[in-house]
Design an enzyme around this catalytic site. Structure first.
Site, PDB file in Angstrom:
ATOM      1  N   GLY A 185      14.420  -6.658   2.451  1.00  0.00           N
ATOM      2  CA  GLY A 185      14.437  -5.584   3.436  1.00  0.00           C
ATOM      3  C   GLY A 185      13.082  -4.921   3.561  1.00  0.00           C
ATOM      4  O   GLY A 185      12.072  -5.427   3.066  1.00  0.00           O
ATOM      5  N   GLU A 215       3.531  -7.620   0.417  1.00  0.00           N
ATOM      6  CA  GLU A 215       3.640  -8.195   1.765  1.00  0.00           C
ATOM      7  C   GLU A 215       3.371  -7.087   2.773  1.00  0.00           C
ATOM      8  O   GLU A 215       2.268  -6.967   3.297  1.00  0.00           O
ATOM      9  CB  GLU A 215       5.016  -8.823   1.987  1.00  0.00           C
ATOM     10  CG  GLU A 215       5.156  -9.508   3.343  1.00  0.00           C
ATOM     11  CD  GLU A 215       6.577  -9.940   3.656  1.00  0.00           C
ATOM     12  OE1 GLU A 215       6.737 -10.732   4.603  1.00  0.00           O
ATOM     13  OE2 GLU A 215       7.538  -9.479   3.000  1.00  0.00           O
TER      14      GLU A 215
END
Length: 376
Positions: A185, A215
């Protein structure tokens, strides 16, 4: 090691014949477009288009935005058709079939059971349904002479408050197909500390975790994944490269650059904590924006040449329109890798797999023998 395997020779190989290890591959990001179309009507879900080819193109175009948030929005359509046991089993079966077709011999499929309860399934029933699909596909592959091992990575959604429940779910199924835990998520603003109790429970029960970090968020997310999440691997982890300083004027032989690691990068490098790098996905989500917008600007090679334990992954085969074979081909084209490099990257993934040592040793031997056979 293999011999006479230049980049030119590597480029001529059918990458699908190379035995591969898949560590970072999302179930809800790997559906076949035709399957989504087939299941959508029964699920009462409206798609952007009911033409499979056009739908596949829509997913790629929508995900190619440079934003992880926008990228994640595409999953509304895949998750919508994964709300019954039959549909989950079918998606899992086809997922493994596609891995087999791509030459994968060991795979870990990650997914979040809590997103598949709208049709009345319990958490345990979702895991059992996915395992049924995996078992059916692996049995069919074995009957066809194509062995593959596949384990589930159960993920908790980091923006929800179900971490402890999902950790307990993973532990209940640790001997029935589940090999590890993950959180998925929106990364930025939803650090592993939100699920600290879940990670502590897993650590106390000696159950492995990989954590999405580095990320959409930076070095702090990596530190938190390691310190709080007890992560044995880093999902993506590509922004660890932001903790590297590269000096091209260091006066080293052959004009080599001097790479200096900051404290986070040193920790990850020195302990050989595996990085689950996903080249095409990292371009789509803007994870490598600090380095560029082309694959040859991806810090993959910098990390590999510096000695990090990097692995090659797809992340989401549907929205990136990719396979592990495609990712290997892209890396060969971008960085001039030869088959020795591809073997080294694959063996990195073997080492990183959440599989028993005996299995990893057997995989490493079989993969190395297969590569050696390419040169006769």
């Amino acid at each position: 090691m293999t011999e006479n395997l230049s980049p030119a020779a590597a480029a001529e190989v059918d990458y699908r014949v190379l035995p591969k290890i898949s560590l970072h591959d999302h179930l809800d990001g790997g559906l076949r477009p035709a399957t989504i179309v087939d299941l959508a009507d029964g699920a009462g879900h409206t798609l952007p288009t009911t033409d499979p080819a056009a739908l596949g193109a829509w997913f790629v175009e929508s995900a190619d935005s440079g934003s992880l948030v926008r990228y994640l929005e595409t999953f509304d359509h895949t998750i919508a058709v994964m709300q019954t046991a039959d549909n989950l089993a079918r998606v899992a079966r086809e997922f493994v079939e596609d891995l087999v077709a791509d030459g994968v011999v060991y795979g870990e499929v990650r997914w979040a059971p809590e997103q598949h309860l709208r049709g009345g399934l319990t958490l345990d029933e979702t895991v059992e349904a996915v395992q049924a699909g995996i078992d059916e596909a692996t049995a069919a592959a074995r009957a066809d002479g194509r062995d593959i091992l596949v384990g589930q990575l159960v993920s908790a959604m980091r923006q929800a408050d179900n971490g402890l429940e999902i950790a307990r779910l993973a532990l209940r199924h640790r001997d029935r197909g589940v090999v590890g835990f993950d959180i998925a998520g929106p990364e930025d603003g939803f650090g592993p500390a939100r699920l600290a109790d879940a990670f502590d429970l897993l650590a106390q029960n000696l159950f492995p975790a990989t954590v999405h970090a580095g990320e959409a968020a930076g070095l702090d997310s990596i530190t938190e994944a390691l310190a709080v999440g007890h992560a044995l691997r880093l999902g993506h982890g590509v922004r660890i490269a932001e903790d590297l300083t590269v000096d091209f004027d260091a006066g080293l032989e052959d004009g080599a650059a001097l790479v200096t690691c900051g404290p986070v990068a040193s920790w990850v490098l020195d302990r050989q904590i595996p990085l689950e790098l996903c080249p095409s996905s990292n371009l789509q989500t803007g994870a490598i924006a600090a380095f560029g917008t082309r694959l040859d600007q991806h810090p993959f090679d910098l990390l590999y040449q510096t000695g990090f334990k990097v692995t090659v992954n797809t992340d989401n085969r549907l929205v990136s329109n990719t396979t592990l074979s495609d990712e290997m081909a892209l890396l060969v084209d971008a960085f001039g890798y030869d088959l020795d490099d591809l073997l080294a990257l694959t063996l990195n993934a073997v080492d990183a797999a959440f599989a028993p040592l005996s299995v990893r040793i057997a995989l490493a031997e079989a993969i190395t023998e297969s590569y050696d056979g390419l040169t006769g």
